[in-house]
Design an enzyme around this catalytic site. Structure first.
Site, PDB file in Angstrom:
ATOM      1  N   ILE A   1       0.838  -1.202   0.000  1.00  0.00           N
ATOM      2  CA  ILE A   1       0.000   0.000   0.000  1.00  0.00           C
ATOM      3  C   ILE A   1       0.871   1.249   0.000  1.00  0.00           C
ATOM      4  O   ILE A   1       0.661   2.170  -0.792  1.00  0.00           O
ATOM      5  CB  ILE A   1      -0.958   0.001   1.212  1.00  0.00           C
ATOM      6  CG1 ILE A   1      -2.004  -1.101   1.044  1.00  0.00           C
ATOM      7  CG2 ILE A   1      -1.643   1.369   1.349  1.00  0.00           C
ATOM      8  CD1 ILE A   1      -2.862  -1.330   2.272  1.00  0.00           C
TER       9      ILE A   1
ATOM     10  N   ASP B   1      11.318   2.648   6.792  1.00  0.00           N
ATOM     11  CA  ASP B   1      10.880   1.269   6.981  1.00  0.00           C
ATOM     12  C   ASP B   1      12.125   0.426   7.238  1.00  0.00           C
ATOM     13  O   ASP B   1      12.933   0.202   6.336  1.00  0.00           O
ATOM     14  CB  ASP B   1      10.145   0.753   5.739  1.00  0.00           C
ATOM     15  CG  ASP B   1       9.530  -0.627   5.970  1.00  0.00           C
ATOM     16  OD1 ASP B   1      10.057  -1.383   6.805  1.00  0.00           O
ATOM     17  OD2 ASP B   1       8.533  -0.951   5.302  1.00  0.00           O
TER      18      ASP B   1
ATOM     19  N   ARG C   1      -3.561   0.996  11.327  1.00  0.00           N
ATOM     20  CA  ARG C   1      -4.243   0.588  12.546  1.00  0.00           C
ATOM     21  C   ARG C   1      -4.231   1.759  13.523  1.00  0.00           C
ATOM     22  O   ARG C   1      -3.261   2.512  13.610  1.00  0.00           O
ATOM     23  CB  ARG C   1      -3.573  -0.639  13.180  1.00  0.00           C
ATOM     24  CG  ARG C   1      -3.855  -1.956  12.443  1.00  0.00           C
ATOM     25  CD  ARG C   1      -5.340  -2.315  12.511  1.00  0.00           C
ATOM     26  NE  ARG C   1      -5.659  -3.590  11.886  1.00  0.00           N
ATOM     27  CZ  ARG C   1      -6.082  -3.732  10.640  1.00  0.00           C
ATOM     28  NH1 ARG C   1      -6.186  -2.654   9.852  1.00  0.00           N
ATOM     29  NH2 ARG C   1      -6.399  -4.920  10.172  1.00  0.00           N
TER      30      ARG C   1
ATOM     31  N   GLU D   1     -12.935   0.987  17.793  1.00  0.00           N
ATOM     32  CA  GLU D   1     -13.810   1.069  16.615  1.00  0.00           C
ATOM     33  C   GLU D   1     -15.100   0.303  16.857  1.00  0.00           C
ATOM     34  O   GLU D   1     -15.097  -0.714  17.544  1.00  0.00           O
ATOM     35  CB  GLU D   1     -13.079   0.500  15.392  1.00  0.00           C
ATOM     36  CG  GLU D   1     -11.883   1.337  14.986  1.00  0.00           C
ATOM     37  CD  GLU D   1     -11.162   0.818  13.746  1.00  0.00           C
ATOM     38  OE1 GLU D   1     -10.422   1.582  13.122  1.00  0.00           O
ATOM     39  OE2 GLU D   1     -11.357  -0.374  13.408  1.00  0.00           O
TER      40      GLU D   1
ATOM     41  N   HIS E   1     -12.928   3.297   9.073  1.00  0.00           N
ATOM     42  CA  HIS E   1     -12.200   2.120   8.581  1.00  0.00           C
ATOM     43  C   HIS E   1     -12.724   1.726   7.202  1.00  0.00           C
ATOM     44  O   HIS E   1     -13.119   0.588   6.951  1.00  0.00           O
ATOM     45  CB  HIS E   1     -12.334   0.947   9.558  1.00  0.00           C
ATOM     46  CG  HIS E   1     -11.144   0.025   9.530  1.00  0.00           C
ATOM     47  ND1 HIS E   1     -10.550  -0.453  10.666  1.00  0.00           N
ATOM     48  CD2 HIS E   1     -10.448  -0.513   8.498  1.00  0.00           C
ATOM     49  CE1 HIS E   1      -9.531  -1.244  10.346  1.00  0.00           C
ATOM     50  NE2 HIS E   1      -9.458  -1.292   9.022  1.00  0.00           N
TER      51      HIS E   1
ATOM     52  N   GLY F   1     -11.103   2.129   4.153  1.00  0.00           N
ATOM     53  CA  GLY F   1     -10.108   2.056   3.106  1.00  0.00           C
ATOM     54  C   GLY F   1     -10.371   1.014   2.043  1.00  0.00           C
ATOM     55  O   GLY F   1     -10.169   1.253   0.853  1.00  0.00           O
TER      56      GLY F   1
END
Length: 306
Positions: free
Chosen positions: A149, A169, A231, A260, A279, A281
């Protein structure tokens, strides 16, 4: 070959459900039999919680097929101890999530939601100064996490707006970044300091919980935007609220939250420079079909002893 008894606990797209019924012996979420867990040999889940207690109610369970990427609603360790396979659909929703990141980025940069609310309340003039935004062209985006992503977000923003793409990363390489035309940074702080947009795409682990908190927010440019579609607990929401209230950030948008679904009374929703989505996406027609059919295919693969 006898179709495997498959319980689908969460609603899936109608085309994917039709495909499942063609391939499997399906008990879906509308069927009263769904409450009799003991018959399940396979399950397809979205948000349904596969805890130790739930798994123990399914003595014949062979596979848990996750409709989506994240596996945090599955007790993976216990499933493994029981010899139960766990699969997901890591390719299916990549584009949908990446497009939402870009949608939220543009929305924040041009204050679209805030503008809409002002128009609804009654605006007395055109182009109010408080609605001044900024262009993405030739700016810098920082990617926290370079999975599939994150990579797609970077490629799209680079192609559309000629943005410089910085990456933090620890699990990626400089070679991978160079291949995409990205710049790898060894330290998170470097990305936070230099970026006009920061997009977070990491799994929730012990290392990533509260990855972005008060210290990290204080390092960011006060004219920067923070986006999180991974998240909720990766970002400390209380610290983000304080930063937005004090205008230490230009704006922020979250598609994921620590709890959530998000409450309508959540403090972040009181900030004019904040956008919240539920949420959402992966919630496109195309992604839902792909996630549903690919979940079925994983179960069929198991049926074929592969």
């Amino acid at each position: 070959m006898i179709p495997i008894k498959t319980f689908i606990f969460d609603p899936i797209d109608s085309k994917a459900l039709k495909y499942a019924r063609e391939k499997l012996d399906v008990v879906d979420w509308t069927n009263k039999e769904i409450k009799n867990y003991a018959n399940a040999e396979a399950v397809i889940i979205r948000t349904f919680q596969m805890t130790k207690e739930t798994i123990d109610k399914m003595p014949h369970l062979k596979i848990i097929a996750k409709h989506g990427i994240g596996l945090d609603n599955i007790d993976l360790k216990y499933a493994k101890s029981k010899g139960i396979k766990v699969t997901n659909t890591p390719q299916a929703n990549i584009n949908s999530v990446a497009e939402l990141v870009i949608s939220l980025t543009l929305n924040c940069a041009r204050k679209v939601n805030f503008s809409h609310n002002i128009v609804k309340a009654g605006v007395g003039k055109n182009s109010p100064f408080e609605l001044t935004g900024f262009e993405l062209q030739n700016k810098t985006v920082g990617l926290i996490g370079l999975g599939q992503i994150g990579t797609l977000v970077g490629k799209k923003l680079k192609a559309a707006f000629n943005m410089t793409v910085l990456v933090y990363d620890p699990y990626t390489t400089e070679t991978i970044c160079k291949t995409e035309g990205f710049i790898k940074c060894e330290h998170l702080d470097d990305v936070l300091k230099e970026s006009h947009v920061v997009s977070v795409s990491v799994p929730l682990t012990k290392d990533t919980e509260n990855l972005i908190s008060a210290r990290e927010l204080s390092i960011m440019n006060k004219n920067a935007i923070l986006i999180n579609t991974s998240r909720g607990k990766v970002i400390n929401e209380k610290d983000l609220y304080n930063a937005l209230q004090q205008n230490k950030l230009f704006g922020a948008a979250l598609d994921v939250f620590a709890e959530e679904p998000i409450s309508k009374d959540h403090s972040l929703l009181s900030c004019n420079n904040f956008i919240g989505t539920p949420h959402n996406g992966a919630n496109t027609k195309e992604a839902l079909i792909r996630m549903g059919t690919e979940s079925v295919d994983e179960i069929v693969t198991l049926m074929n002893n592969k």
